[in-house]
Design a protein around this motif. Structure first.
Motif, short mmCIF file in Angstrom:
data_model
loop_
_atom_site.label_atom_id
_atom_site.label_comp_id
_atom_site.label_asym_id
_atom_site.label_seq_id
_atom_site.Cartn_x
_atom_site.Cartn_y
_atom_site.Cartn_z
N LEU A 104 19.73 36.77 4.13
CA LEU A 104 21.12 36.98 3.71
C LEU A 104 21.91 35.68 3.78
O LEU A 104 22.75 35.40 2.92
N ALA A 105 21.62 34.88 4.78
CA ALA A 105 22.35 33.63 4.96
C ALA A 105 22.10 32.67 3.81
O ALA A 105 22.97 31.83 3.49
N HIS A 106 20.95 32.76 3.16
CA HIS A 106 20.66 31.88 2.03
C HIS A 106 21.65 32.09 0.89
O HIS A 106 21.96 31.14 0.15
N VAL A 107 22.17 33.31 0.73
CA VAL A 107 23.18 33.57 -0.31
C VAL A 107 24.43 32.75 -0.02
O VAL A 107 25.00 32.11 -0.92
N ALA A 108 24.86 32.75 1.24
CA ALA A 108 26.06 32.00 1.62
C ALA A 108 25.85 30.50 1.43
O ALA A 108 26.76 29.79 0.97
N TYR A 167 23.05 43.47 -6.26
CA TYR A 167 23.47 43.39 -7.65
C TYR A 167 22.46 42.66 -8.52
O TYR A 167 22.40 42.89 -9.73
N TYR A 168 21.65 41.76 -7.94
CA TYR A 168 20.53 41.21 -8.70
C TYR A 168 19.70 42.35 -9.29
O TYR A 168 19.30 42.33 -10.46
N GLU A 190 12.97 43.21 -5.27
CA GLU A 190 12.60 41.82 -5.48
C GLU A 190 13.80 40.87 -5.54
O GLU A 190 13.66 39.72 -5.93
N GLY A 191 14.98 41.35 -5.13
CA GLY A 191 16.17 40.50 -5.16
C GLY A 191 16.03 39.29 -4.27
O GLY A 191 16.42 38.17 -4.65
N ALA A 192 15.49 39.48 -3.07
CA ALA A 192 15.33 38.35 -2.15
C ALA A 192 14.37 37.32 -2.69
O ALA A 192 14.58 36.11 -2.55
N ASP A 193 13.29 37.79 -3.34
CA ASP A 193 12.32 36.86 -3.93
C ASP A 193 12.99 36.01 -5.01
O ASP A 193 12.72 34.80 -5.12
N LEU A 194 13.85 36.64 -5.82
CA LEU A 194 14.55 35.90 -6.87
C LEU A 194 15.42 34.81 -6.26
O LEU A 194 15.42 33.66 -6.72
N ARG A 205 12.54 45.86 3.36
CA ARG A 205 11.80 44.76 2.73
C ARG A 205 11.04 43.94 3.75
O ARG A 205 10.35 42.98 3.39
N ASN A 206 11.19 44.27 5.04
CA ASN A 206 10.53 43.53 6.13
C ASN A 206 10.88 42.05 6.06
O ASN A 206 10.03 41.16 6.07
N LEU A 207 12.20 41.79 6.02
CA LEU A 207 12.71 40.44 5.90
C LEU A 207 13.50 40.04 7.13
O LEU A 207 14.03 40.89 7.85
#
Length: 383
Positions: free
Chosen positions: A160-164, A287-288, A298-302, A153-155
């Motif tokens: 990932l830290a935003h989830v935490a 899982y999104y 598009e999970g990260a965008d969500l 996704r070139n991220l």
């Protein structure tokens, strides 16, 4: 027999270290709490479903004996992290078949008794030894998924830290969560490295005790609260993955979700609140997409849009999820549904998703060589 199945009572203990409590104490608190919440007598329960992973043989009988409950059928259910959700699935089946009218499902675990550390890989799978020799543990498996996800996704690693950050902020609002301290993005990134790109605060705690219980019934609950029904329930196992499999394709969860959606006559857009299996931050993003909350890639965008926060389009893990609430294996799937019941009845004080009417709980379990996951469970609840 097509019977409506209701969740009449829900209760759980705080998740955390219970050094001065036995497994019997934890079970008693959850089971008697659910019985009280349902407004029934213990004798009204015609069967019990006990979910646990590390407690040993006939644990349900041992724990219920010490509560003074003996005689009714007791089913012990082990399906790794999906044990509790699988127990609910089996209990619902029995109620729909007319075998019983009212049953109790509980899950309990005392992982602190194991001494901490990562949960071991499957030891009775002869292929697992080959994985272990290569340094495979659950954190490393999810770390590989995280690395691949960010690359494709070139991220940046901060995604990932935003989830935490989100889930630990939710956990701070939940008095029953193990981790109740909000964290910043910088704190998550600076926490101890576990397996790149995962840091300590991106992994669920492994030293945790707790219990949760539900009263399931085919009788319409008499309380004045909204009646919570189980609209869909599916449990499936993983396919053997030949050759170079796609480690970002949570196919078992997608397959199980489709089955649950079809049962309920619902889809992802109908969901107001979701409790999903965020054992590691990358899991939530995968899982999104598997649950249909976001399209492929598009999970990260969500996440970054704020849509999965409390107050967003679909609140994900308002309890704090496994990352903050904790993950006492046998209790996890039941506790996810306790949270959904409270959300749908507007009882989730401090973290309420306003107007929630439909919720989804998703739990995977176990890792065996060559298979995505050993088990997956998805439940849809509604009022």
């Amino acid at each position: 027999m097509n019977r409506e199945i209701y969740i009449a009572g829900a209760a759980m203990t705080p998740f955390g270290r219970h050094a001065n409590s036995s497994m019997q104490d934890l079970t008693q608190a959850a089971v008697l709490g659910a019985i009280s919440d349902a407004g029934i007598d213990p004798d009204d329960a015609q069967a019990f479903y006990a979910a646990n992973v590390y407690g040993g043989m006939v644990l349900g009988q041992v724990l219920l004996r010490d509560l003074g409950i003996t005689g009714p059928p007791i089913y012990n259910v082990e399906n790794a992290c999906a044990s509790g959700a699988t127990a609910v699935h089996l209990a619902r089946q029995a109620l729909q078949l007319g075998l019983y009218d009212t049953v109790i499902v509980f899950g309990v675990e005392q992982l602190t008794k194991l001494g901490g550390g990562t949960i071991p890989l499957q030891r009775n799978d002869y292929k697992t030894e080959l994985y272990a020799q290569q340094g495979m543990t659950l954190p490393t498996v999810y770390a590989m998924r995280g690395s691949r996800y960010l690359y494709e996704r070139n991220l940046g690693m901060d995604v990932l830290a935003h989830v935490a950050v989100k889930n630990r902020a939710n956990g701070a609002r939940n008095p029953l969560a193990q981790q109740r301290t909000p964290v910043t993005l910088e704190e998550v990134m600076a926490s101890r490295p576990i397996a790149e790109p995962l840091t300590l605060l991106q992994c669920c705690p492994s030293a945790v005790d707790g219990a949760a219980a539900l009263v399931l019934t085919a009788k319409k609950p008499a309380s004045g609260r909204p009646r919570v029904r189980i609209l869909g329930s599916a449990v499936l196992s993983g396919h053997i993955e030949e050759g170079c499999d796609d480690i970002l394709d949570a196919e078992i969860t997608a397959r199980t979700a489709r089955a649950a959606y079809e049962q309920a006559g619902l889809g992802p857009r109908d969901l107001d609140v979701v409790e999903l299996h965020d054992a590691f931050t990358i899991a939530e993003l995968l899982y999104y997409e598997a649950l249909g909350l976001a399209n492929r890639g598009e999970g990260a965008d969500l996440l970054l849009s704020g849509a999965t926060e409390i107050g967003g389009r679909v609140a994900v893990n308002p309890s704090g999820g496994l990352l903050a609430k904790g993950h006492p294996l046998g209790a996890t799937g039941v506790a996810q549904m306790v949270e959904l019941v409270w959300q749908l009845q507007a009882r989730a004080v401090g973290r309420q998703v306003e107007g929630a009417r439909v919720g989804l709980a998703q739990c995977t379990g176990g890792g065996i060589a060559g298979v995505d996951h050993a088990a997956s469970a998805v439940h849809l609840l509604g009022v």
